[in-house]
Design a protein around this motif. Structure first.
Motif, PDB file in Angstrom:
ATOM      1  N   CYS A 211       0.768  -1.191  -0.104  1.00  0.00           N
ATOM      2  CA  CYS A 211       0.112  -0.025   0.074  1.00  0.00           C
ATOM      3  C   CYS A 211       1.081   1.501  -0.120  1.00  0.00           C
ATOM      4  CB  CYS A 211      -0.889   0.034   1.179  1.00  0.00           C
ATOM      5  SG  CYS A 211      -1.996  -1.362   1.354  1.00  0.00           S
ATOM      6  N   ASP A 212       0.543   2.465  -0.683  1.00  0.00           N
ATOM      7  CA  ASP A 212       1.345   3.620  -0.711  1.00  0.00           C
ATOM      8  C   ASP A 212       0.457   4.661  -0.238  1.00  0.00           C
ATOM      9  OD1 ASP A 212      -0.095   3.823  -3.149  1.00  0.00           O
ATOM     10  OD2 ASP A 212       1.509   4.726  -4.045  1.00  0.00           O
ATOM     11  N   TYR A 213       1.149   5.802   0.144  1.00  0.00           N
ATOM     12  CA  TYR A 213       0.228   7.107   0.386  1.00  0.00           C
ATOM     13  C   TYR A 213       0.891   7.930  -0.608  1.00  0.00           C
ATOM     14  CZ  TYR A 213      -0.336   4.430   4.777  1.00  0.00           C
ATOM     15  OH  TYR A 213      -0.627   3.828   5.892  1.00  0.00           O
ATOM     16  N   LYS A 214      -0.312   8.516  -1.357  1.00  0.00           N
ATOM     17  CA  LYS A 214       0.103   9.456  -2.534  1.00  0.00           C
ATOM     18  C   LYS A 214      -0.069  10.959  -1.965  1.00  0.00           C
ATOM     19  CE  LYS A 214      -0.532   6.601  -6.546  1.00  0.00           C
ATOM     20  NZ  LYS A 214      -1.163   5.378  -6.234  1.00  0.00           N
ATOM     21  N   ARG A 215      -0.943  11.408  -1.104  1.00  0.00           N
ATOM     22  CA  ARG A 215      -1.134  12.643  -0.913  1.00  0.00           C
ATOM     23  C   ARG A 215       0.002  13.173   0.170  1.00  0.00           C
ATOM     24  NH1 ARG A 215      -6.013  15.011  -1.313  1.00  0.00           N
ATOM     25  NH2 ARG A 215      -7.329  13.716  -2.642  1.00  0.00           N
ATOM     26  N   THR A 225       1.150  13.409  -4.614  1.00  0.00           N
ATOM     27  CA  THR A 225       2.690  13.405  -4.788  1.00  0.00           C
ATOM     28  C   THR A 225       2.934  12.120  -5.459  1.00  0.00           C
ATOM     29  OG1 THR A 225       3.022  12.056  -2.981  1.00  0.00           O
ATOM     30  CG2 THR A 225       2.956  14.618  -2.349  1.00  0.00           C
ATOM     31  N   GLY A 226       4.374  11.950  -5.757  1.00  0.00           N
ATOM     32  CA  GLY A 226       4.823  10.663  -6.382  1.00  0.00           C
ATOM     33  C   GLY A 226       4.831   9.627  -5.360  1.00  0.00           C
ATOM     34  N   GLY A 227       4.320   9.911  -3.957  1.00  0.00           N
ATOM     35  CA  GLY A 227       4.296   8.680  -2.931  1.00  0.00           C
ATOM     36  C   GLY A 227       5.118   9.236  -1.770  1.00  0.00           C
ATOM     37  N   LEU A 268       4.190  -6.135 -13.695  1.00  0.00           N
ATOM     38  CA  LEU A 268       2.823  -5.469 -13.904  1.00  0.00           C
ATOM     39  C   LEU A 268       2.183  -5.076 -12.593  1.00  0.00           C
ATOM     40  CD1 LEU A 268       0.849  -4.397 -16.133  1.00  0.00           C
ATOM     41  CD2 LEU A 268      -0.424  -6.557 -15.756  1.00  0.00           C
ATOM     42  N   TYR A 269       2.436  -3.823 -12.347  1.00  0.00           N
ATOM     43  CA  TYR A 269       1.846  -3.256 -11.167  1.00  0.00           C
ATOM     44  C   TYR A 269       0.438  -2.996 -11.483  1.00  0.00           C
ATOM     45  CZ  TYR A 269       1.567   1.169  -8.037  1.00  0.00           C
ATOM     46  OH  TYR A 269       1.296   2.096  -7.164  1.00  0.00           O
ATOM     47  N   CYS A 270      -0.553  -3.544 -10.709  1.00  0.00           N
ATOM     48  CA  CYS A 270      -1.904  -3.404 -10.705  1.00  0.00           C
ATOM     49  C   CYS A 270      -2.132  -2.624  -9.436  1.00  0.00           C
ATOM     50  CB  CYS A 270      -2.610  -4.736 -10.526  1.00  0.00           C
ATOM     51  SG  CYS A 270      -2.093  -5.822 -11.864  1.00  0.00           S
ATOM     52  N   PHE A 284      -2.546   0.600 -14.214  1.00  0.00           N
ATOM     53  CA  PHE A 284      -1.610  -0.373 -14.274  1.00  0.00           C
ATOM     54  C   PHE A 284      -0.254   0.611 -14.474  1.00  0.00           C
ATOM     55  CE2 PHE A 284      -4.605  -3.100 -16.644  1.00  0.00           C
ATOM     56  CZ  PHE A 284      -4.503  -4.038 -16.046  1.00  0.00           C
ATOM     57  N   ASN A 285       0.624  -0.125 -14.048  1.00  0.00           N
ATOM     58  CA  ASN A 285       2.055   0.663 -14.381  1.00  0.00           C
ATOM     59  C   ASN A 285       2.810  -0.427 -14.800  1.00  0.00           C
ATOM     60  OD1 ASN A 285       1.606   3.231 -13.224  1.00  0.00           O
ATOM     61  ND2 ASN A 285       2.066   2.581 -11.384  1.00  0.00           N
ATOM     62  N   ALA A 286       3.820  -0.099 -15.665  1.00  0.00           N
ATOM     63  CA  ALA A 286       4.486  -1.275 -16.303  1.00  0.00           C
ATOM     64  C   ALA A 286       5.938  -1.494 -15.673  1.00  0.00           C
ATOM     65  CB  ALA A 286       4.985  -0.810 -17.986  1.00  0.00           C
ATOM     66  N   PHE A 288       8.092  -1.526 -11.525  1.00  0.00           N
ATOM     67  CA  PHE A 288       8.013  -1.373 -10.060  1.00  0.00           C
ATOM     68  C   PHE A 288       7.667   0.039  -9.623  1.00  0.00           C
ATOM     69  CE2 PHE A 288      10.969  -5.038 -10.245  1.00  0.00           C
ATOM     70  CZ  PHE A 288      10.299  -5.887  -9.289  1.00  0.00           C
ATOM     71  N   GLY A 289       7.065   0.009  -8.299  1.00  0.00           N
ATOM     72  CA  GLY A 289       6.470   1.423  -7.881  1.00  0.00           C
ATOM     73  C   GLY A 289       7.357   2.004  -7.105  1.00  0.00           C
ATOM     74  N   ASP A 290       7.303   3.413  -6.948  1.00  0.00           N
ATOM     75  CA  ASP A 290       8.110   4.091  -5.856  1.00  0.00           C
ATOM     76  C   ASP A 290       7.265   4.794  -5.380  1.00  0.00           C
ATOM     77  OD1 ASP A 290       9.864   5.977  -4.963  1.00  0.00           O
ATOM     78  OD2 ASP A 290      11.040   6.479  -6.798  1.00  0.00           O
ATOM     79  N   PRO A 291       7.192   4.860  -3.952  1.00  0.00           N
ATOM     80  CA  PRO A 291       7.936   3.927  -3.186  1.00  0.00           C
ATOM     81  C   PRO A 291       7.843   2.332  -2.762  1.00  0.00           C
ATOM     82  CG  PRO A 291       6.386   5.203  -1.705  1.00  0.00           C
ATOM     83  CD  PRO A 291       6.242   5.465  -3.160  1.00  0.00           C
TER      84      PRO A 291
HETATM   85  N1  GLY Z   1       3.606   4.560  -6.204  1.00  0.00           N
HETATM   86  C1  GLY Z   1       3.079   4.935  -7.286  1.00  0.00           C
HETATM   87  C2  GLY Z   1       3.812   4.816  -8.669  1.00  0.00           C
HETATM   88  O1  GLY Z   1       5.029   4.455  -8.671  1.00  0.00           O
HETATM   89  O2  GLY Z   1       3.460   5.189  -9.415  1.00  0.00           O
END
Ligand code: GLY
Ligand code: AMP
Length: 431
Positions: A211-215, A225-227, A268-270, A284-286, A288-291
């Motif tokens: 789980c990430d926190y975007k705000r 934000t980007g996370g 594949l980031y769902c 979808f992101n193609a 890995f996510g950050d953070p």
């Molecule tokens: N954490 C969201 C992203 O990487 O797009």
């Protein structure tokens, strides 16, 4: 194995950190890398989107595996270039990468192949948007089609608010990402969770949930934000829900890719909204996510480099690396002006000396005469492992305080509620 990681943020710092621990990794390079990767990899002064430059250097260095970090590299066709030259790549080609780089493509793909997602309409002008919003009921999520570094999505209470956003975008020719297509999407409610699935072109397997926190602010207030933090595993997400994701989402995605002649290789980031009818894809992101990557890597045991190579070779072998049951919490330390502005910071301390089980990953930055110059925005992600989420959270915030004291600037802020109050469960309702 000689490995090149493309990118230079905290995600790539975490990826190189784990790859450097892999028994099969004999040499590690990062392009452009950052102050963190500099300690364990050779940084190349080369943009992450310069496919030609990267390939020339990679061939000179006899690179065996390329790992694509940022979406911009995928959208620029860096994967295609390496594959065409016969180099193994973890990360999709540009075409399959449209699942991230075009929200309209992704939406149409999901509609064609029965992947659960929010209903949406596509508009190309303010007039068309006004028509589409004329009989809209409930909340609207306005999404610019192209890559917009997290700035292309606005969640609106109602059609009037959405109309105001679109009015601004179209009036000033300022649709984020530079295109004209905008998706108007039904606003879903539920709990958000991100599932990371590995795909070798033939099979797709869920690896982990996070789980990430975007705000920007505590309590999910302030701008997107980007996370600002993340944790894994996802609280209240039992293992059998991966079967539900496999059946309802990953299976149809894989069949859809095959039917359309697309080969997807990488992660594949769902991004899912778990609604009362079960999971629905919100993005979808193609890659890995950050953070999220910063909290996934500390949980990985085994030879991560070989796992990624097996995926790149179309022969995914999940036994090569496993994910610990331990929880990991990551907190992003950002400059005070983030996300409105990116204020560079100079002369930061690279030696943050954290306790076992903790790590600090640098965002966009470089080493300069033994000190760190950070480009601004998200400066560091500080992570900690723990037996459970609460233990990891307490340890992560202790580490955050140590880092804040040692890093050599007081100009950093962070959310204090990452992984706090994570009650509630996800349940596989009948759709
Ligand atoms: N954490 C969201 C992203 O990487 O797009
Ligand atoms: P995205 O950039 O697509 O990840 O969207 C950013 C955020 O907007 C997501 O993390 C969600 O919180 C929210 N969001 C996106 N689509 C929807 C939707 N259809 N319904 C509700 N919230 C959404």
């Amino acid at each position: 194995m000689r490995i090149l990681v493309v990118g230079g943020g905290a995600r790539e710092d975490a990826l190189t950190w784990k790859l450097a621990q892999s028994p099969s990794c004999s040499a590690l390079f990062a392009a452009p890398g950052n102050a963190g990767t500099a300690g364990r990899a050779t940084n190349w002064e080369c943009s992450a989107t310069d496919g030609k430059g990267l390939l020339a250097r990679a061939q000179a260095e006899a690179i065996d595996l390329v790992v694509l970090g940022p979406e911009a590299a995928i959208a620029a066709g860096v994967g295609d270039r390496f594959r065409d030259a016969g180099v193994a790549v973890f990360g999709p080609n540009r075409s399959a990468g449209r699942l991230e780089s075009s929200k309209v493509f992704a939406k149409r793909f999901m509609e064609r192949h029965g992947v659960p997602t929010a209903r949406a309409r596509v508009v190309r002008s303010l007039d068309a948007a006004r028509v589409a919003l004329g009989d809209w009921r409930g909340g609207v999520v306005v999404k610019a089609d192209g890559l917009a570094a997290g700035k292309g999505v606005v969640v609106c209470e109602d059609a009037a608010a959405a109309g105001a956003v679109l009015g601004q975008w179209y009036a000033s020719n300022a649709v984020p990402g530079g295109g004209a297509d905008v998706l108007l999407e039904e606003r879903l409610s539920g709990r958000e969770v991100s599932v990371f699935a590995l795909c070798d072109g033939r099979a797709i397997v869920p690896l982990a949930a996070a789980c990430d926190y975007k705000r920007a602010g505590n309590g999910d207030t302030g701008p997107n934000t980007g996370g600002m933090g993340a944790y894994s595993p996802a609280a209240g997400f039992p293992a059998d829900l991966f079967d539900c994701v496999r059946e309802r989402i990953l299976g149809p995605v894989l069949r859809g890719l095959a039917a359309e002649g697309e080969e997807y290789v990488g992660v594949l980031y769902c991004g899912l909204m778990w609604t009362e009818r079960g999971p629905a894809v919100i993005e979808f992101n193609a890659r890995f996510g950050d953070p999220e990557t910063q909290v996934l890597m500390p949980r990985v045991h085994g030879d991560f480099a070989r796992l990624l190579k097996s995926v790149a070779d179309g022969a995914m072998d999940l036994s090569l690396a496993t994910l610990a049951r331990e929880a990991c919490v990551g907190v992003v330390l950002a400059t005070e002006e983030y996300p409105q502005r990116s204020t560079p910071l100079h002369g930061l301390n690279p030696a943050l000396d954290l306790a076992d089980g903790c790590a600090a990953f640098w965002g966009t930055s470089r080493l300069n005469a033994g000190r760190v110059d950070a480009a601004g925005g998200r400066v560091l992600t500080v992570t900690a492992l723990g037996d459970d989420l609460e233990a990891a959270r307490l340890r992560a915030y202790r580490a955050v305080k140590e880092v804040a004291a040692r890093v050599g600037t007081r100009a950093l802020t962070y959310r204090t509620d990452i992984a706090a109050g994570t009650g509630g469960t996800f349940s596989p309702q009948e759709g």
